[in-house]
Design a protein around this motif. Sequence first.
Motif, PDB file in Angstrom:
ATOM      1  N   HIS A 209       0.828  -1.217   0.000  1.00 20.53           N
ATOM      2  CA  HIS A 209       0.000   0.000   0.000  1.00 20.53           C
ATOM      3  C   HIS A 209       0.855   1.257   0.000  1.00 20.53           C
ATOM      4  N   LYS A 210       2.054   1.202   0.609  1.00 19.66           N
ATOM      5  CA  LYS A 210       2.963   2.349   0.600  1.00 19.66           C
ATOM      6  C   LYS A 210       3.469   2.622  -0.814  1.00 19.66           C
ATOM      7  N   LEU A 211       3.693   1.568  -1.588  1.00 24.42           N
ATOM      8  CA  LEU A 211       4.138   1.727  -2.974  1.00 24.42           C
ATOM      9  C   LEU A 211       3.007   2.237  -3.855  1.00 24.42           C
ATOM     10  N   VAL A 212       1.799   1.783  -3.579  1.00 23.32           N
ATOM     11  CA  VAL A 212       0.626   2.299  -4.305  1.00 23.32           C
ATOM     12  C   VAL A 212       0.533   3.804  -4.072  1.00 23.32           C
ATOM     13  N   GLU A 213       0.628   4.230  -2.815  1.00 23.51           N
ATOM     14  CA  GLU A 213       0.554   5.652  -2.478  1.00 23.51           C
ATOM     15  C   GLU A 213       1.696   6.433  -3.118  1.00 23.51           C
ATOM     16  N   LYS A 214       2.871   5.852  -3.183  1.00 23.36           N
ATOM     17  CA  LYS A 214       4.031   6.503  -3.805  1.00 23.36           C
ATOM     18  C   LYS A 214       3.722   6.914  -5.240  1.00 23.36           C
ATOM     19  N   HIS A 215       2.872   6.149  -5.904  1.00 20.72           N
ATOM     20  CA  HIS A 215       2.534   6.417  -7.308  1.00 20.72           C
ATOM     21  C   HIS A 215       1.174   7.096  -7.457  1.00 20.72           C
TER      22      HIS A 215
ATOM     23  N   ALA B 204       0.434   6.369 -14.034  1.00 22.26           N
ATOM     24  CA  ALA B 204       0.739   6.165 -12.613  1.00 22.26           C
ATOM     25  C   ALA B 204       0.606   4.692 -12.243  1.00 22.26           C
ATOM     26  N   LEU B 205      -0.438   4.027 -12.748  1.00 21.31           N
ATOM     27  CA  LEU B 205      -0.610   2.589 -12.504  1.00 21.31           C
ATOM     28  C   LEU B 205       0.551   1.803 -13.099  1.00 21.31           C
ATOM     29  N   ASP B 206       0.919   2.118 -14.320  1.00 20.60           N
ATOM     30  CA  ASP B 206       2.033   1.422 -14.967  1.00 20.60           C
ATOM     31  C   ASP B 206       3.335   1.648 -14.210  1.00 20.60           C
ATOM     32  N   ASN B 207       3.545   2.865 -13.700  1.00 19.82           N
ATOM     33  CA  ASN B 207       4.756   3.147 -12.919  1.00 19.82           C
ATOM     34  C   ASN B 207       4.778   2.333 -11.635  1.00 19.82           C
TER      35      ASN B 207
END
Length: 108
Positions: A25-31, A65-68
């Motif tokens: 979830h932290k990586l999701v938020e990062k993007h 953003a999703l792809d990143n």
Amino acid sequence: MTVYLIADIKVTNDGWVPEYATNVHKLVEKHGGRYLSRSGKIETLEGADKDSTLMAILEFPTREALDNFATDPEYAPYGRARQAGSVSNFHVIDDTDIAGAIPYLRAG
């Protein structure tokens, strides 16, 4: 254009789940993304039951953003662990209306 990732997962070996749940979830938020739901409470209202263990719905501000997120090297070990310990079906939809009749959605 906002996009949504729908993750439909059947866990086959749950060894990956604690690390994934704690860190991804932290990586999701990062993007720029966020979880709208991450639940194992799945009820089929119509159609054949699936044997999914959990489903998640994530929102991202853009497809880029999703792809990143998906290609982020920090995510790679979590993604590999999930793939090895589950049957995962991921779907992406955008925020459009294919029929163009819902006023608060853009025509698709």
